[in-house]
Scaffold this active site. Sequence first.
Site, PDB file in Angstrom:
ATOM      1  N   CYS A  64       0.914  -1.319   0.039  1.00  0.00           N
ATOM      2  CA  CYS A  64      -0.066   0.093   0.010  1.00  0.00           C
ATOM      3  C   CYS A  64       0.857   1.315   0.013  1.00  0.00           C
ATOM      4  O   CYS A  64       1.697   1.426   1.028  1.00  0.00           O
ATOM      5  CB  CYS A  64      -0.841  -0.001   1.309  1.00  0.00           C
TER       6      CYS A  64
ATOM      7  N   CYS B  91      -3.925   6.790  -1.256  1.00  0.00           N
ATOM      8  CA  CYS B  91      -5.489   7.255  -2.083  1.00  0.00           C
ATOM      9  C   CYS B  91      -6.532   7.664  -1.238  1.00  0.00           C
ATOM     10  O   CYS B  91      -7.305   8.307  -1.804  1.00  0.00           O
ATOM     11  CB  CYS B  91      -5.641   5.744  -2.595  1.00  0.00           C
TER      12      CYS B  91
ATOM     13  N   THR C  25      -4.426   4.742   7.546  1.00  0.00           N
ATOM     14  CA  THR C  25      -3.037   4.331   6.484  1.00  0.00           C
ATOM     15  C   THR C  25      -2.262   5.579   6.273  1.00  0.00           C
ATOM     16  O   THR C  25      -2.797   6.763   6.029  1.00  0.00           O
ATOM     17  CB  THR C  25      -4.027   4.171   5.134  1.00  0.00           C
TER      18      THR C  25
ATOM     19  N   GLU D 148      -0.432   1.678   9.216  1.00  0.00           N
ATOM     20  CA  GLU D 148      -1.813   2.035   9.658  1.00  0.00           C
ATOM     21  C   GLU D 148      -1.469   2.595  11.326  1.00  0.00           C
ATOM     22  O   GLU D 148      -0.510   1.923  11.948  1.00  0.00           O
ATOM     23  CB  GLU D 148      -2.798   0.846   9.838  1.00  0.00           C
TER      24      GLU D 148
ATOM     25  N   HIS E 289     -13.463   5.224  -3.180  1.00  0.00           N
ATOM     26  CA  HIS E 289     -12.651   4.388  -2.762  1.00  0.00           C
ATOM     27  C   HIS E 289     -12.703   3.035  -3.150  1.00  0.00           C
ATOM     28  O   HIS E 289     -11.649   2.202  -3.082  1.00  0.00           O
ATOM     29  CB  HIS E 289     -12.362   4.711  -1.084  1.00  0.00           C
TER      30      HIS E 289
ATOM     31  N   TYR F   8      -9.700   0.228  -5.366  1.00  0.00           N
ATOM     32  CA  TYR F   8      -9.104  -1.021  -4.767  1.00  0.00           C
ATOM     33  C   TYR F   8      -8.824  -1.617  -6.253  1.00  0.00           C
ATOM     34  O   TYR F   8      -8.257  -2.634  -6.469  1.00  0.00           O
ATOM     35  CB  TYR F   8     -10.107  -1.968  -3.994  1.00  0.00           C
TER      36      TYR F   8
ATOM     37  N   CYS G 270      -4.903  -0.298  -7.236  1.00  0.00           N
ATOM     38  CA  CYS G 270      -3.738  -0.635  -6.238  1.00  0.00           C
ATOM     39  C   CYS G 270      -3.316  -2.213  -6.132  1.00  0.00           C
ATOM     40  O   CYS G 270      -2.471  -2.825  -6.232  1.00  0.00           O
ATOM     41  CB  CYS G 270      -3.747  -0.053  -5.064  1.00  0.00           C
TER      42      CYS G 270
ATOM     43  N   GLU H 179      -6.988  -5.366   4.544  1.00  0.00           N
ATOM     44  CA  GLU H 179      -7.479  -4.023   4.008  1.00  0.00           C
ATOM     45  C   GLU H 179      -8.431  -4.501   2.901  1.00  0.00           C
ATOM     46  O   GLU H 179      -9.489  -3.761   2.706  1.00  0.00           O
ATOM     47  CB  GLU H 179      -6.351  -3.255   3.597  1.00  0.00           C
TER      48      GLU H 179
END
Length: 474
Positions: A98, A102, A183, A246, A281, A285, A288, A430
Amino acid sequence: VKTSAEYIESLRSRNIELWLDGDRIENPVDHPLIRPSIESVAMTYDLAHQPDTHALATAHSELTGGRVNRFTHLFTGADDLVDKIKLQRILGRATGTCFQRCVGMDALNALFIATWEAGPENHARFVRWLTKVQQADEMICGAMTDAKGNRRKRAAEQPDAFLRIVERREDGIVIRGAKLHQTGGANAHQILVLPGGTYREGEEDFVLAAAIPADAPGVIMLLGRQPSDLRKGTPDAGNSTYGGQEVTVWFENVFVPYENVFLDGQIGPATTMLTAFAGYHRASYGGCKPGNFDVLTGAVAQLAEDSGIIKHAAVRDKLVEMTHLTETIHGVGLAASHKSTQHGSGIWQVDPMLANVCKQNVTRLPYEITRLAEDLAGGLVATLPGLESFDHPKLGPIMKNITGGRRRASLLRLVEYMTYGAGSVPLRIECMHGAGSPQAQRIVIERTADWAGRMASARNLAGLEDTASVQAAK
Ligand SMILES: Cc1cc2nc3c(=O)[nH]c(=O)nc-3n(C[C@H](O)[C@H](O)[C@H](O)COP(=O)(O)OP(=O)(O)OC[C@H]3O[C@@H](n4cnc5c(N)ncnc54)[C@H](O)[C@@H]3O)c2cc1C
């Protein structure tokens, strides 16, 4: 547009309060558990300067009149949303984990829409803030998720489980509470706090959107632990350079000047923000994670080639299945972006049905992809001795015999990292919970589907209604 070196340097001037268990981390930038996650963010700055990715990683801003990093950019056309997904895939492949920017990008777009609905004063304040963020190319942490406590109680019954306004002063507000799972929080310049749920009249103190410097007095961060995180910076890290992060953020009566308060009790616009953010969001996904799965598929393909099994039909079929599932996730993320529409504020929004289907796939398909990776990797992925043994005079030759060499061992460590090591935090948990747990997507799918239209089509084709096509058939 900052370079990666400038980004890393800019983090040093912050005085953040970050804790690892009971110890305060004085120098996060060089800390072995944190540095890999900083390197991942730095890649978002790097790509903005590389000739082959510059056009994708930057965009023209109508606010500054110049080019800005895409992670601070507003979605001013469907192309911006498609380019976001393409860039995320490149970044996911480049870092294998990650890269943390984003949430902030999706949040600032959702807040642009919400403040536009809230009124000219809120909107003007937000636009002034965003213009400065673009000019300074800041890393923004998007903070929505509250601790929430007992789900059967309202926020006011358990106020410290939610971030809220505890005092209104002439020059600003004072906020208190927690945001969980943030994050890249410790790698950010600012934290953009947003309401994490829908609220009713009388709950206005919880309806809060504001920007807070990561090192503002009273901002306390607790670093989230990951499996195998103590291996970071060692030969057994798996991912030699990059990592995710995180943090839990506790706001201990933090003062926020009004200039940085964008929503203060406006329940309707806050709900708009939630829906817009969820769409953006959930589609993200589709960018990424496919990039990450390219790396995982590549790792087991390389292992299969090195061990001489890659030409077997059963092995190829497993690699094909991993690829098919990866492209399924990516395809829906792209489709949601291509089918976007323009909001009254001028910002473009993804197709809500496809964005939610994308994220729903992400709560499932990665488990099958990682299952296939663990199948192909073999048992050594879980029993491999430490790689430092390669340098031992007595153990080195044994290590070479059992693994076939350092190359295979390093690839196995990478598979371990991604499937159930430190990298599994972004790659499994995640995928499940980020941007909302699976049920959250099913609720939107249920509400968005055109049930009446579908039933009418069925009635029509069953010859039950006197519609034009039935009449023509007669
Ligand atoms: C790695 C990772 C990174 C993240 N990054 C960010 C970030 O950067 N910023 C941010 O704001 N958030 C972030 N999140 C948080 C994420 O959005 C939440 O985890 C998600 O919304 C789920 O909330 P929760 O964790 O509180 O789980 P819960 O809400 O406790 O969910 C647990 C289970 O309870 C069920 N449940 C909850 N409430 C109900 C109900 N009323 N009725 C029926 N079932 C219910 C859920 O469906 C789920 O099955 C991140 C999470 C992870 C794991």
